[in-house]
Write a protein that holds these residues in place. Structure first.
Motif, PDB file in Angstrom:
ATOM      1  N   ASP B  37      43.649 -29.457   2.636  1.00  0.00           N
ATOM      2  CA  ASP B  37      43.620 -28.420   3.715  1.00  0.00           C
ATOM      3  C   ASP B  37      43.327 -26.903   3.157  1.00  0.00           C
ATOM      4  OD1 ASP B  37      45.824 -27.966   2.497  1.00  0.00           O
ATOM      5  OD2 ASP B  37      47.281 -28.946   3.785  1.00  0.00           O
ATOM      6  N   GLY B  38      42.880 -27.023   1.634  1.00  0.00           N
ATOM      7  CA  GLY B  38      42.617 -25.917   0.975  1.00  0.00           C
ATOM      8  C   GLY B  38      43.956 -25.113   0.580  1.00  0.00           C
ATOM      9  N   ASP B  39      45.120 -25.479   0.873  1.00  0.00           N
ATOM     10  CA  ASP B  39      46.301 -24.832   0.704  1.00  0.00           C
ATOM     11  C   ASP B  39      46.947 -25.255  -0.539  1.00  0.00           C
ATOM     12  OD1 ASP B  39      45.477 -23.103   2.899  1.00  0.00           O
ATOM     13  OD2 ASP B  39      46.907 -24.171   4.244  1.00  0.00           O
ATOM     14  N   MET B  40      47.721 -24.612  -1.164  1.00  0.00           N
ATOM     15  CA  MET B  40      48.712 -24.803  -2.194  1.00  0.00           C
ATOM     16  C   MET B  40      50.093 -24.688  -1.371  1.00  0.00           C
ATOM     17  SD  MET B  40      48.634 -23.038  -5.905  1.00  0.00           S
ATOM     18  CE  MET B  40      47.893 -21.568  -5.322  1.00  0.00           C
ATOM     19  N   SER B  41      50.908 -25.881  -1.942  1.00  0.00           N
ATOM     20  CA  SER B  41      52.178 -25.962  -1.209  1.00  0.00           C
ATOM     21  C   SER B  41      53.624 -25.525  -2.419  1.00  0.00           C
ATOM     22  CB  SER B  41      52.676 -27.232  -0.979  1.00  0.00           C
ATOM     23  OG  SER B  41      53.993 -27.648  -0.801  1.00  0.00           O
ATOM     24  N   THR B  42      54.569 -25.021  -1.797  1.00  0.00           N
ATOM     25  CA  THR B  42      55.771 -24.980  -3.074  1.00  0.00           C
ATOM     26  C   THR B  42      56.051 -26.353  -3.527  1.00  0.00           C
ATOM     27  OG1 THR B  42      56.926 -25.077  -0.933  1.00  0.00           O
ATOM     28  CG2 THR B  42      56.665 -22.998  -1.838  1.00  0.00           C
ATOM     29  N   GLU B  90      45.829 -35.752   5.815  1.00  0.00           N
ATOM     30  CA  GLU B  90      46.330 -35.809   7.173  1.00  0.00           C
ATOM     31  C   GLU B  90      45.238 -35.849   8.363  1.00  0.00           C
ATOM     32  OE1 GLU B  90      48.991 -32.568   6.883  1.00  0.00           O
ATOM     33  OE2 GLU B  90      50.500 -33.491   7.469  1.00  0.00           O
ATOM     34  N   ASN B 212      49.347 -30.757  12.295  1.00  0.00           N
ATOM     35  CA  ASN B 212      50.078 -29.561  11.588  1.00  0.00           C
ATOM     36  C   ASN B 212      50.547 -28.571  12.558  1.00  0.00           C
ATOM     37  OD1 ASN B 212      50.238 -30.112   8.460  1.00  0.00           O
ATOM     38  ND2 ASN B 212      48.173 -30.876   9.038  1.00  0.00           N
ATOM     39  N   ALA B 213      50.231 -28.871  13.829  1.00  0.00           N
ATOM     40  CA  ALA B 213      50.770 -27.856  14.717  1.00  0.00           C
ATOM     41  C   ALA B 213      52.291 -27.520  14.994  1.00  0.00           C
ATOM     42  CB  ALA B 213      50.087 -28.048  15.977  1.00  0.00           C
TER      43      ALA B 213
END
Lengths: 213, 213
Positions: B37-42, B90, B212-213
């Protein structure tokens, strides 16, 4: 800028260098603060044209009389246009404002605001009307800015969800009502300084994907 | 890493510093080359543990015998795991490989590859089975790397679409067949040097948004 060509015309008498200076400052706090799909397009363009028809004394530099008033007006126009782009984002159903305060510099505030507006998992949650402050926190962390979770505060729609390094208890019904709105405001205080920035975005929806397939 | 915890265990006798060095190099060319999704997660975490049960001589540094073979094996394992994350993204329906060649440095090739794998409008097109090389070109431009469109070549599924600053005529039926595949390979040659990098991703689908909503 979400693939947009912007042409701004004025009949003010202003020299190219002064107009360029005012436009650069206005664009930094408007078009460069919005995100629809997070991407830059080859078409993103802002052009300002001044024909001098007003016949007033030529503004040669930012120090000349009239420059400040023009810069403010240009800032108003560009911010209004930029917000309209985000509000009209492909397939979007909600308009999102991200206010970042308490930063050490405008650049830091802007970097955090941009990270939050570009974070796909924040955008999908907003479509899903989920009061997911945790994803906002993750986006702040992923911004690359050195922030201290212990001083960060996060609120959505004015409802505080995170402060002093801990989740804050909030009214679930109020949170649900806030997320049902068409306008979502995310407020972040970094607790590090006095600078701030505002960025604008929209939600990420299945319709966006379908329109761009 | 798409919100993932990765634990790698080995019975090799390897000192912490040498293991850390091998892990850092392996992660750089595997987990740090994927995007869902292009994002970094904790939560994104990679941990390697060595218990020394093999009883072989301890590898203290990258110069010691056995280090290179271990580093290669670790690289194979991490790349295999990383690709599985992207493949299992996902809501995804297609696995995407982006090969960037002809770069001045690995960092440049990696930056271009990452930009293409993170570009939402490329990902939606892949879901829509649209042979849209133009969006790949836009993503290369938006990477921030100084590239010359006159030397860039773009191919999808081996079918060349852009070269020498011009679109290349291609067989539309062949392009449609390529895009129907479950595995899409985007090849970019920057025409600037001899370095290369590979990144992996998946398409962006309405199901991703719904999940992811």
């Amino acid at each position: 800028m979400a693939t947009m060509l912007c042409f701004i015309c004025t009949d003010l008498c202003i020299a190219p260098a002064a107009l360029k200076s005012a436009l650069g400052a206005a664009v930094a706090r408007s078009f460069n603060c919005i995100s629809v799909d997070g991407d830059m397009s080859t078409n993103d363009t802002v052009i300002a044209l001044a024909n001098g028809a007003a016949g007033t004394p030529i503004i040669q530099s930012p120090d000349d009389p009239g420059y400040e008033a023009f810069a403010q007006a240009l800032g108003f126009v560009t911010q209004d246009l930029a917000k309209k782009i985000a509000r009209d984002g492909e397939g979007s159903s909600k308009f999102v404002t991200v206010n970042v305060a308490g930063a050490e510099s405008y650049e830091q505030a802007h970097a955090v605001g941009r990270a939050v507006t570009r974070y796909n998992l924040v955008k999908t949650c907003i479509w899903g009307e989920d009061f997911n402050w945790g994803r906002v926190a993750a986006a702040i962390g992923a911004s690359g800015e050195a922030v201290d979770p212990g001083t960060v505060e996060i609120a959505i729609g004015g409802l505080r969800a995170f402060a002093a390094g801990e989740p804050v208890e909030y009214d679930q019904d109020q949170a649900a009502t806030i997320m049902k709105g068409r306008e979502i405001e995310i407020s972040i205080d970094l607790g590090m300084g006095a600078q701030s920035a505002t960025c604008w975005s929209c939600d990420l929806t299945p319709t966006f994907v379908e329109l761009n397939a």
